[in-house]
Scaffold this motif. Structure first.
Motif, PDB file in Angstrom:
ATOM      1  N   GLU A   1      -4.702   5.688  11.499  1.00  0.00           N
ATOM      2  CA  GLU A   1      -4.534   4.350  10.999  1.00  0.00           C
ATOM      3  C   GLU A   1      -6.001   3.776  10.584  1.00  0.00           C
ATOM      4  O   GLU A   1      -5.620   3.180   9.207  1.00  0.00           O
ATOM      5  CB  GLU A   1      -4.441   3.124  12.280  1.00  0.00           C
ATOM      6  CG  GLU A   1      -3.069   3.398  12.994  1.00  0.00           C
ATOM      7  CD  GLU A   1      -2.975   2.722  14.343  1.00  0.00           C
ATOM      8  OE1 GLU A   1      -1.979   2.504  14.922  1.00  0.00           O
ATOM      9  OE2 GLU A   1      -3.937   2.390  14.846  1.00  0.00           O
ATOM     10  N   ALA A   2      -7.228   4.076  10.769  1.00  0.00           N
ATOM     11  CA  ALA A   2      -8.266   3.765  10.431  1.00  0.00           C
ATOM     12  C   ALA A   2      -8.487   4.395   8.798  1.00  0.00           C
ATOM     13  O   ALA A   2      -8.752   3.770   7.914  1.00  0.00           O
ATOM     14  CB  ALA A   2      -9.414   4.367  11.192  1.00  0.00           C
TER      15      ALA A   2
ATOM     16  N   LEU B   1      -2.443  -3.961   9.532  1.00  0.00           N
ATOM     17  CA  LEU B   1      -2.414  -2.969  10.526  1.00  0.00           C
ATOM     18  C   LEU B   1      -1.121  -2.985  11.340  1.00  0.00           C
ATOM     19  O   LEU B   1      -0.375  -1.954  11.781  1.00  0.00           O
ATOM     20  CB  LEU B   1      -3.553  -3.172  11.652  1.00  0.00           C
ATOM     21  CG  LEU B   1      -3.500  -2.309  12.908  1.00  0.00           C
ATOM     22  CD1 LEU B   1      -3.716  -0.783  12.348  1.00  0.00           C
ATOM     23  CD2 LEU B   1      -4.611  -2.730  13.899  1.00  0.00           C
TER      24      LEU B   1
ATOM     25  N   SER C   1      -0.358   6.455  15.944  1.00  0.00           N
ATOM     26  CA  SER C   1      -0.741   5.308  15.907  1.00  0.00           C
ATOM     27  C   SER C   1      -0.711   4.557  17.309  1.00  0.00           C
ATOM     28  O   SER C   1      -0.073   5.069  18.162  1.00  0.00           O
ATOM     29  CB  SER C   1       0.243   4.394  15.075  1.00  0.00           C
ATOM     30  OG  SER C   1       1.460   4.417  15.858  1.00  0.00           O
TER      31      SER C   1
ATOM     32  N   LEU D   1      -7.949   1.281  16.875  1.00  0.00           N
ATOM     33  CA  LEU D   1      -7.308   1.849  15.822  1.00  0.00           C
ATOM     34  C   LEU D   1      -7.342   3.351  16.017  1.00  0.00           C
ATOM     35  O   LEU D   1      -8.185   4.087  16.444  1.00  0.00           O
ATOM     36  CB  LEU D   1      -8.154   1.902  14.328  1.00  0.00           C
ATOM     37  CG  LEU D   1      -8.001   0.584  13.896  1.00  0.00           C
ATOM     38  CD1 LEU D   1      -8.996   0.423  12.643  1.00  0.00           C
ATOM     39  CD2 LEU D   1      -6.713  -0.067  13.584  1.00  0.00           C
TER      40      LEU D   1
END
Length: 140
Positions: free
Chosen positions: A93-94, A32, A81, A89
């Motif tokens: 991002e997820a 991440l 982000s 998240l």
């Protein structure tokens, strides 16, 4: 992957985690943070590179950065982000982490579904090449 902030009212002690689970969580957080770094670096560039001719010149750029820029151009907006260290998240991002996890599991059905939910078929095949290149950037 579990990246959720702890409830401040919860005073119970967390259950003892198995060492393997802690390692998986650490790897997920590391992926991440690498992804967030690429999203931050490429936010301004993706806004400037709306011309597809310029996007084709992404060869000398790190693979993860090129992927983020290409996706931003295809989606018509910079990818969102959250700040480094944030436990939540963003949708982008997820989605990207889910795509990379499907690739890692060799789950072609989920991988294709995830790509097709946000991209046209031709764009998905174009992005597939960048995803394959960028995958190693998240695994190191």
């Amino acid at each position: 992957m579990q990246l959720v902030a702890k409830n401040p009212d919860d005073t119970s002690a967390p259950p003892a985690a198995a060492p393997e689970l802690a390692l998986i969580e650490q790897k997920a957080r590391g992926r991440l943070e690498v992804l967030r770094g690429a999203l931050r670096r490429t936010r301004a560039a993706s806004a400037m590179l709306a011309d597809t001719e310029l996007v084709s010149k992404l060869r000398g750029m790190p693979a993860l950065d090129a992927l983020c820029i290409r996706l931003s151009v295809l989606l018509g907006r910079p990818l969102r982000s959250f700040a480094s260290g944030t436990d939540q998240l963003s949708f982008d991002e997820a989605w990207l982490l889910s795509v990379f996890e499907a690739m890692q599991r060799d789950d072609n059905d989920s991988y294709a579904f995830l790509l097709r939910t946000r991209l046209k078929r031709l764009d998905a095949s174009d992005v597939h090449f960048l995803l394959c290149r960028a995958r190693s950037a998240l695994e190191t």
